[in-house]
Motif scaffolding. Structure first.
Motif, short mmCIF file in Angstrom:
data_model
loop_
_atom_site.label_atom_id
_atom_site.label_comp_id
_atom_site.label_asym_id
_atom_site.label_seq_id
_atom_site.Cartn_x
_atom_site.Cartn_y
_atom_site.Cartn_z
N LEU A 3 -0.36 -3.74 20.63
CA LEU A 3 0.97 -3.86 20.06
C LEU A 3 0.94 -3.66 18.54
CD1 LEU A 3 3.90 -4.65 20.91
CD2 LEU A 3 3.35 -6.96 20.19
N LEU A 4 -0.11 -4.20 17.92
CA LEU A 4 -0.26 -4.08 16.47
C LEU A 4 -0.32 -2.62 16.05
CD1 LEU A 4 -0.84 -5.49 13.70
CD2 LEU A 4 -3.25 -5.27 14.25
N TYR A 5 -1.10 -1.82 16.82
CA TYR A 5 -1.23 -0.40 16.49
C TYR A 5 0.09 0.32 16.69
CZ TYR A 5 -6.27 -1.01 16.25
OH TYR A 5 -7.53 -1.42 15.89
N ALA A 30 -1.27 -0.16 -0.03
CA ALA A 30 -2.17 -0.67 1.01
C ALA A 30 -3.63 -0.45 0.61
CB ALA A 30 -1.88 0.03 2.34
N TRP A 31 -3.94 0.74 0.16
CA TRP A 31 -5.31 1.07 -0.21
C TRP A 31 -5.78 0.25 -1.41
CZ3 TRP A 31 -9.70 2.51 1.46
CH2 TRP A 31 -10.71 2.85 0.56
N LYS A 32 -4.87 0.12 -2.40
CA LYS A 32 -5.23 -0.61 -3.62
C LYS A 32 -5.57 -2.07 -3.29
CE LYS A 32 -2.51 -1.70 -7.08
NZ LYS A 32 -1.20 -1.55 -7.74
N ARG A 33 -4.69 -2.69 -2.50
CA ARG A 33 -4.91 -4.08 -2.13
C ARG A 33 -6.20 -4.23 -1.32
NH1 ARG A 33 -1.63 -5.85 -5.04
NH2 ARG A 33 0.57 -6.22 -4.71
N PHE A 34 -6.41 -3.30 -0.43
CA PHE A 34 -7.59 -3.35 0.44
C PHE A 34 -8.87 -3.19 -0.38
CE2 PHE A 34 -10.72 -0.97 2.96
CZ PHE A 34 -10.98 -1.92 3.94
N ASP B 39 -14.80 -6.93 14.56
CA ASP B 39 -13.63 -7.77 14.81
C ASP B 39 -12.61 -7.63 13.69
OD1 ASP B 39 -12.20 -9.85 16.22
OD2 ASP B 39 -12.79 -11.18 14.58
N MET B 40 -13.11 -7.58 12.46
CA MET B 40 -12.24 -7.47 11.30
C MET B 40 -11.69 -6.05 11.17
SD MET B 40 -13.18 -8.97 7.55
CE MET B 40 -13.72 -7.53 6.65
N PRO B 45 -7.04 -2.32 8.90
CA PRO B 45 -6.26 -1.15 8.47
C PRO B 45 -4.77 -1.33 8.73
CG PRO B 45 -8.22 -0.47 9.66
CD PRO B 45 -8.14 -1.95 9.80
N CYS B 46 -4.44 -1.77 9.96
CA CYS B 46 -3.03 -1.99 10.29
C CYS B 46 -2.43 -3.05 9.38
CB CYS B 46 -2.89 -2.45 11.74
SG CYS B 46 -3.22 -1.16 12.92
#
Lengths: 160, 168
Positions: A3-5, A30-34, B39-40, B45-46
């Motif tokens: 569901l998440l995907y 998203a990339w910056k935070r990651f 697991d992580m 990514p999502c």
């Protein structure tokens, strides 16, 4: 998990249809935070994998299995606070503890501290919210976990 | 930051070396890392894409109206509902909480979200009930949720205007 995907893909497509530039912006955010936090995540995982080796599940079962109510409560809170494990390991382990005759109170202390109190996640939490907030949140969570465990113990008739 | 730069390569090197010379503890630590990493990696990514979309599309006023200061019970409930639908562990909850804060959610609601995401996540709760029984899970929820709310109100009011959020 699927569901998440689906949700993520759906929202991303919707966003792209509505506004390409904004979607690009979102991916950049998203990339910056990651990228900023990922090294800390990796460091955390390294400590988790070392600790999981040092404190294997069998050890937890052995110690909690042989302990009385109060020692069990203290040990379970300690194990739960210092270790970190995903639910798919934690709950089967709790089920095993239950079969070994470990009290519900002890198990509750273990699972609740496992989820709420994080010594290993502390550096990450500190990065996001600062030392004092991270420390007090963990302390409060530990207290909550102990109170919850006591209530569980009372309801199951294990204490008092 | 400096620690990361030394520790990560050193660790990977040690694990690789363990495989080369057949050092069993090192191999096991490596396998642990792989399991946890997988697991992580399934969720991250999502999670971060959703955080990115949230930060670009959702207006601060909207978050303030739902979870800002003086939203009271509605704010608590929103934080709990959001926590219930959060997937993954703290590594998702922390960045989400951070973004919510940036968008104007109150500290009380941030603490509620963090606490609740540890105890009421739906996938986790159903899993717990299947191993420990529904009664156990229900008591735990009934006792822990009010405690999380009360402790979050105390923590939040203590920290309001005081906590420094590092610019990530």
């Amino acid at each position: 998990m699927k569901l998440l995907y689906v949700v993520t893909a759906g929202l991303l497509i919707l966003s792209a249809l509505a506004d390409r530039g904004k979607t690009y912006q979102a991916l950049k955010v998203a990339w910056k935070r990651f990228a900023k936090i990922f090294p800390s995540f990796l460091t955390m995982l390294i400590f988790v994998s070392i600790l999981t080796y040092l404190v294997p599940n069998e050890l937890i079962v052995r110690y909690l299995g042989g302990a009385g109510n109060w020692v069990g409560l203290a040990l379970a809170s300690l194990f739960g606070s210092i270790t970190l494990m995903p639910g798919f390991i934690a709950f089967p382990l709790s089920g095993l503890l239950l079969k070994q005759g470990v009290s519900y109170m002890t198990i509750s202390a273990f699972t609740t501290t496992l989820m709420m109190v994080g010594v290993l996640t502390f550096p990450v939490e500190q990065k996001y919210f600062g030392t004092r907030a991270a420390f007090l949140r963990n302390l409060a969570s530990l207290l909550v976990a102990v109170v919850v465990a006591l209530c569980i113990g009372i309801v199951y008739g294990e204490v008092f | 930051m400096k620690l990361n730069k030394v520790l990560i390569p050193a660790f990977l090197l040690a694990v690789s070396a363990s495989y080369l010379v057949g050092f069993e503890p090192g191999q096991e630590v490596g396998r642990n890392l792989f399991t946890f990493f997988l697991d992580m990696a399934k969720v991250l990514p999502c999670a971060f894409i959703l955080i990115g979309l949230f930060e670009t599309w959702v207006k601060s006023e909207t978050v303030e109206k739902i979870m800002g200061d003086a939203t009271g019970f509605k704010g608590y409930l929103s934080a709990i509902l959001l926590a219930a639908t959060t997937v993954g562990g703290v590594y998702v909850a922390f960045p989400v909480a951070y973004s919510l804060r940036q968008k104007g959610a109150s500290l009380v609601n941030i603490f509620i979200y963090l606490g609740a995401s540890a105890i009421v996540r739906i996938p986790m709760t159903t899993f717990e009930a299947s191993f420990l029984g529904l009664k156990f899970t229900l008591i735990r929820l009934v006792v822990s949720l009010p405690l999380v709310i009360v402790s979050s109100i105390l923590l939040g009011s203590y920290f309001e205007k005081r906590v420094r959020f590092l610019p990530l």
